[in-house]
Enzyme design. Structure first.
Site, PDB file in Angstrom:
ATOM      1  N   GLY A  44       0.827  -1.197   0.000  1.00  0.00           N
ATOM      2  CA  GLY A  44       0.000   0.000   0.000  1.00  0.00           C
ATOM      3  C   GLY A  44       0.858   1.242   0.000  1.00  0.00           C
ATOM      4  CB  CYS A  61      -9.815  23.747  19.758  1.00  0.00           C
ATOM      5  SG  CYS A  61      -9.734  24.504  21.391  1.00  0.00           S
ATOM      6  CE1 TYR A 118      -2.895   3.092   5.647  1.00  0.00           C
ATOM      7  CE2 TYR A 118      -0.556   3.286   5.139  1.00  0.00           C
ATOM      8  CZ  TYR A 118      -1.701   2.528   5.233  1.00  0.00           C
ATOM      9  OH  TYR A 118      -1.667   1.200   4.911  1.00  0.00           O
TER      10      TYR A 118
END
Length: 430
Positions: free
Chosen positions: A291, A358, A386
């Site tokens: 991958g 935040c 990813y």
């Protein structure tokens, strides 16, 4: 690989991402042009880099009987999947949704393997209707459910057991999958008994042995350690009358994020086949499930500096990309190179590159030497794997757009989300 201003470092994806006349480009397209036209944050992929990564496997295989199934959880954009389908790839899927994606781009079901520890009955049914090549089964409970589903449909499920060889891949604990304490697979000590059970179940045809020990592996020795155990298992199964047709070694080959020396597919395959030849098992079909090594260095994330904040302990470059766009740094403590699209002259300062979310964990890079001003566009390297696929909407932040560069052209392959997209499907109480 901090951004050198007087002589910019070439990115990890070189030569497909490179400086030309003082400006960072993807193939023949200036990244600043993409940022200006499409905005930031923005994921940018190189079609040529995808092809070059694929060719490294194709050249390593030669005339050997190897099926490369792209581990699509690394990047499941339809344009990426279609490109690999055109090149002849199979696909390693881990959900019914991923199956639907690869079918949408015309993938050959006979080149699809279905992995994952928690397959649901509806996903099994869909894969059986599609007639995928193989189910990589990860537990006895899954095996029994698959038998029930297949029998109820009058179908036969071709299976391999994912065997956990208890081999340390030497990588981050979150992406290590071959140790006995990991959730994946059947312990190798239990495998002979589970294979015997599988061979006796209706609706099940045993065809292979599967193993996947982890990700971002740069050394051949963990693969060979696992392979030796798998070959012993295959010999033992043959003696018990269970004959294996294919061996699936999984994926996991690493890429260069900073100073790694990636393991070349040829270096792995040559040593694997030397082992197979020595054991008289070279007739086995080999399956690989790469991958990251196919897409990781084929993508970058562009982000614009919003503010510079100089504090007593740290300097911060506050950018418009955040942990919801690229979670790897805060999740894995992952290192990604940071390069300016237009390098500035003069002295650098050390900055933490952080986002507007935040959370104190909202950072993309720490302590990087940069000469940077408000409005500059930075490139976060090696985010083809990813990256966008793990993005979310925390703080009601729409996900970035994605664009594929092809020579001097570029194509938007995912539109930028809007806040309206995020609220669609929600409702208030009466």
């Amino acid at each position: 690989m901090n951004a050198s201003i007087s002589a910019p470092a070439q990115p990890a994806g070189y030569p497909h991402f490179h400086y030309r006349d003082g400006a960072l480009c993807a193939e023949d397209v200036p990244l600043q042009l993409l940022a200006d036209r499409l905005g930031t944050p923005l994921y940018v992929y190189s079609r040529a880099a995808l092809r070059a990564a694929w060719e490294s496997y194709r050249d390593a295989i030669g005339d050997r009987d190897v099926l490369v199934c792209y581990g699509m959880k690394a990047n499941s954009n339809l344009a990426v999947l279609k490109e690999f389908a055109r090149l002849g790839a199979g696909f390693d899927i881990v959900s019914g949704g991923e199956l639907q994606r690869v079918l949408a781009v015309g993938a050959d079901p006979a080149r699809i393997v279905f992995s994952g520890v928690g397959k649901q009955a509806w996903e099994m049914r869909k894969a059986l209707e599609t007639d995928v090549k193989c189910f990589n089964v990860e537990s006895e409970a899954e095996l029994n459910l698959l038998s029930d589903v297949a029998t109820s449909m009058g179908r036969t499920a071709r299976v391999s057991l994912r065997v956990n060889p208890d081999v340390d891949a030497g990588t981050h604990p979150y992406i290590s999958t071959g140790l006995k304490e990991n959730k994946f697979g059947v312990a190798i000590a239990d495998a002979p008994r589970v294979y015997q059970a599988a061979a006796s179940l209706p609706g099940i045809a045993v065809t292979g042995v599967d193993c996947h020990i982890g990700s971002q592996i740069t050394d051949v020795s963990p693969y060979l350690d696992a392979l030796d155990k798998l070959l012993d298992l295959i010999d033992g199964l043959a003696a018990a009358g269970i004959h294996i047709e294919h061996l699936d070694l999984g994926g996991g080959l690493g890429i260069r994020y900073t100073d790694e020396t990636p393991l070349r597919p040829a270096a792995l395959l040559d040593q694997v086949y030397a082992r197979l030849d020595a054991r008289g098992l070279s007739h086995l079909k080999l399956i690989m499930e790469p991958g990251r090594s196919l897409v990781g260095n084929a993508g970058v994330l562009l982000t614009t500096v919003q503010f510079l904040k100089h504090a007593e302990a740290r300097n911060f470059a506050i950018v418009d990309a955040a942990m919801n766009d690229l979670i790897r740094p805060t999740l894995y403590d992952a290192w990604h190179g940071v390069l300016p699209v237009h390098p500035r002259g003069g002295a650098t300062q050390e900055y933490d590159v952080v986002g507007p979310v935040c959370e104190s964990g909202d950072w993309l890079a720490k302590q990087r030497a940069l000469a940077v001003e408000r409005g500059d566009v930075l490139t976060i390297e090696s985010t083809g794997a990813y990256g966008m696929v793990m993005a979310g909407n925390y703080n009601t932040r729409p996900r970035p757009a994605e664009v594929m560069v092809d020579g001097a052209q570029f194509h938007v392959i995912r539109q930028r989300e809007t806040v309206e997209d995020l609220m669609r499907g929600e409702s208030t109480l009466p």
